[in-house]
Design an enzyme around this catalytic site. Structure first.
Site, PDB file in Angstrom:
ATOM      1  N   TYR A 256       0.856  -1.184   0.000  1.00 19.81           N
ATOM      2  CA  TYR A 256       0.000   0.000   0.000  1.00 19.81           C
ATOM      3  C   TYR A 256       0.890   1.231   0.000  1.00 19.81           C
ATOM      4  CZ  TYR A 256      -4.192   2.737   1.019  1.00 19.81           C
ATOM      5  OH  TYR A 256      -5.221   3.647   0.971  1.00 19.81           O
TER       6      TYR A 256
ATOM      7  N   LYS B 172     -20.429 -19.752 -11.633  1.00 17.30           N
ATOM      8  CA  LYS B 172     -19.582 -19.581 -12.809  1.00 17.30           C
ATOM      9  C   LYS B 172     -18.195 -19.081 -12.410  1.00 17.30           C
ATOM     10  CE  LYS B 172     -19.708 -17.948 -17.484  1.00 17.30           C
ATOM     11  NZ  LYS B 172     -20.552 -17.404 -18.558  1.00 17.30           N
TER      12      LYS B 172
ATOM     13  N   ASP C 223     -26.695 -14.653 -18.797  1.00 14.44           N
ATOM     14  CA  ASP C 223     -28.111 -14.702 -18.430  1.00 14.44           C
ATOM     15  C   ASP C 223     -28.822 -13.360 -18.630  1.00 14.44           C
ATOM     16  OD1 ASP C 223     -27.735 -17.323 -17.865  1.00 14.44           O
ATOM     17  OD2 ASP C 223     -27.770 -17.119 -15.693  1.00 14.44           O
TER      18      ASP C 223
END
Length: 404
Positions: free
Chosen positions: A42, A97, A139
């Site tokens: 960071y 998925k 979808d």
């Protein structure tokens, strides 16, 4: 008995999701256990990485997760055979998925679900594209899915609607091997496609070489596509209102047949179902040519059960399910396609890449059999074979990106 087993699967799946609160999570690649490690991961160290990417944004592939990360985007408007269930209810499918992407291809995938079906969200997708190496559309109902995918093709990363192209790739592969088993010539096939949505449209285009270079793939003899209104033909009333069905009407059904699905299937060699459960009957199968090929891909319940189709005379039957032989599911295609695209930092997914994926899938099964025309979904070697073919096709078709 089968009904009881299905209930067990559904109940166990519900319990699994409740127990784990989903199927995926994020892990760190680097340790952050002290101040030095924090300063590298960071601030202040990360500023040097930001400066490099500001100098050349393609270096995001080298220094960030972009090179191995895709977004899975849905609005939940066409989930499985459940229909328009919305973004919230689509999350479990997108998580599943993402799980397959990780397990099979080592790809980090994030489900991003939009809730309002009527919202145009192409600009939202474009605005999040910097983080990702690819976009998998999932979808989304037709015709919105076609328009959305088309509008995103120029954003510099691969965008593919899997319901269209993943399915068409796997169907082509399955059909090539089914022809080997039945001794049918691919170029002589007369095919009926039941369903004119996303999958039906893409399968039709690929098998009929609509928009494809004929040097890439052969065309079947003819295709008849059926939707809820019956056979699509060029003179059908109202066809002009939907440009995608108009394309189907103009490029298929050369004899201009009319009527119902049952009438379309008479004398056909192949029937590919991408529609709704139970719509294909045994009598329809019996009306087809000798040794017909049936791909009943509606899921979770197919257009006709394999046992019924085989008893009616089908030579080969495939479904989208893992509990029957010959699973024809786009999960065989999308991990390898995106793995290959990410490996060369591709700018898009070309027709050459899709056709290469289909032939890699078909070629993986060296001696196809009646009950094994495609490899198993969970075979990671399949992903490797498809990815290699896709990467090579990406380079050959000018879609690969060179990173310094």
């Amino acid at each position: 008995m089968n009904r009881g087993k299905k209930k067990d699967v559904y109940a166990e799946s519900l319990e699994l999701h409740r127990k784990h609160q989903g199927k995926i999570e994020i892990h760190s690649k680097v340790p952050v256990t002290n101040r030095r490690e924090l300063s590298l991961a960071y601030t202040p160290g990360v500023a040097s990485v930001c400066r490099e990417i500001y100098r050349d944004k393609d270096l995001a592939y080298k220094y960030t997760m972009k090179a191995n990360t895709i977004a899975i985007i849905s609005d939940g408007s066409r989930v499985l055979s459940l229909g328009n269930i919305g973004g919230y209810a689509a999350i479990p499918v997108m998580e599943g998925k993402a799980l397959l992407f990780k397990k099979l291809a080592g790809i980090d995938a994030f489900p991003i679900c939009f809730e309002n079906y009527h919202t145009e969200f192409a600009d939202d997708i474009k605005n999040i594209a910097p983080v990702f190496g690819g976009i998998a559309l999932e979808d989304i109902a037709a015709p919105k899915c076609f328009e959305l995918e088309e509008s995103l093709q120029g954003i510099g990363i691969p965008v593919m609607h899997d319901d269209q192209h993943g399915t068409s790739v796997v169907v082509l592969a399955a059909l090539l091997n089914a022809c080997k088993v039945t001794k049918k010539r691919f170029e002589d096939l007369n095919i009926v496609i039941c369903g004119a949505g996303a999958a039906g449209f893409a399968i039709t285009r690929m098998l009929k070489c609509i928009g494809y270079d004929p040097n890439l793939c052969s065309s079947v003899n003819d295709i008849i596509v059926c939707d809820t209104g019956g056979i699509i033909h060029r003179h059908r009333e109202g066809l002009y209102a939907n440009k995608y069905k108009f394309i189907i009407g103009a490029e298929t059904n050369l004899t201009e047949r009319t009527g119902t699905l049952a009438e379309a299937m008479k004398g056909a060699d192949v029937c590919i179902g991408v529609s709704v459960p139970g719509i294909i009957t045994a009598s329809m199968v019996r009306s087809m040519n000798k040794d017909p090929i049936i791909f009943a891909l509606a899921h979770p319940v197919p257009e006709i059960l394999p046992g019924d189709a085989l008893q009616a005379g089908a030579a080969i039957v495939g479904t989208g399910r893992s509990d029957f032989p010959n699973q024809i599911n786009y999960a065989l295609a999308f991990p390898g396609i995106f793995r290959g695209a990410l490996d060369v930092c591709a700018t898009r997914i070309s027709d050459e890449m899709k056709v290469a994926a289909a032939h890699a899938l078909a070629g993986y099964v060296r001696r196809p059999q009646k009950d094994r025309i495609l490899p198993q979904i969970l075979n990671r070697n399949v992903v490797t074979a498809v990815a290699k073919a896709v990467s090579e096709a990406a380079v050959a078709s000018g879609c690969a990106r060179q990173i310094e």
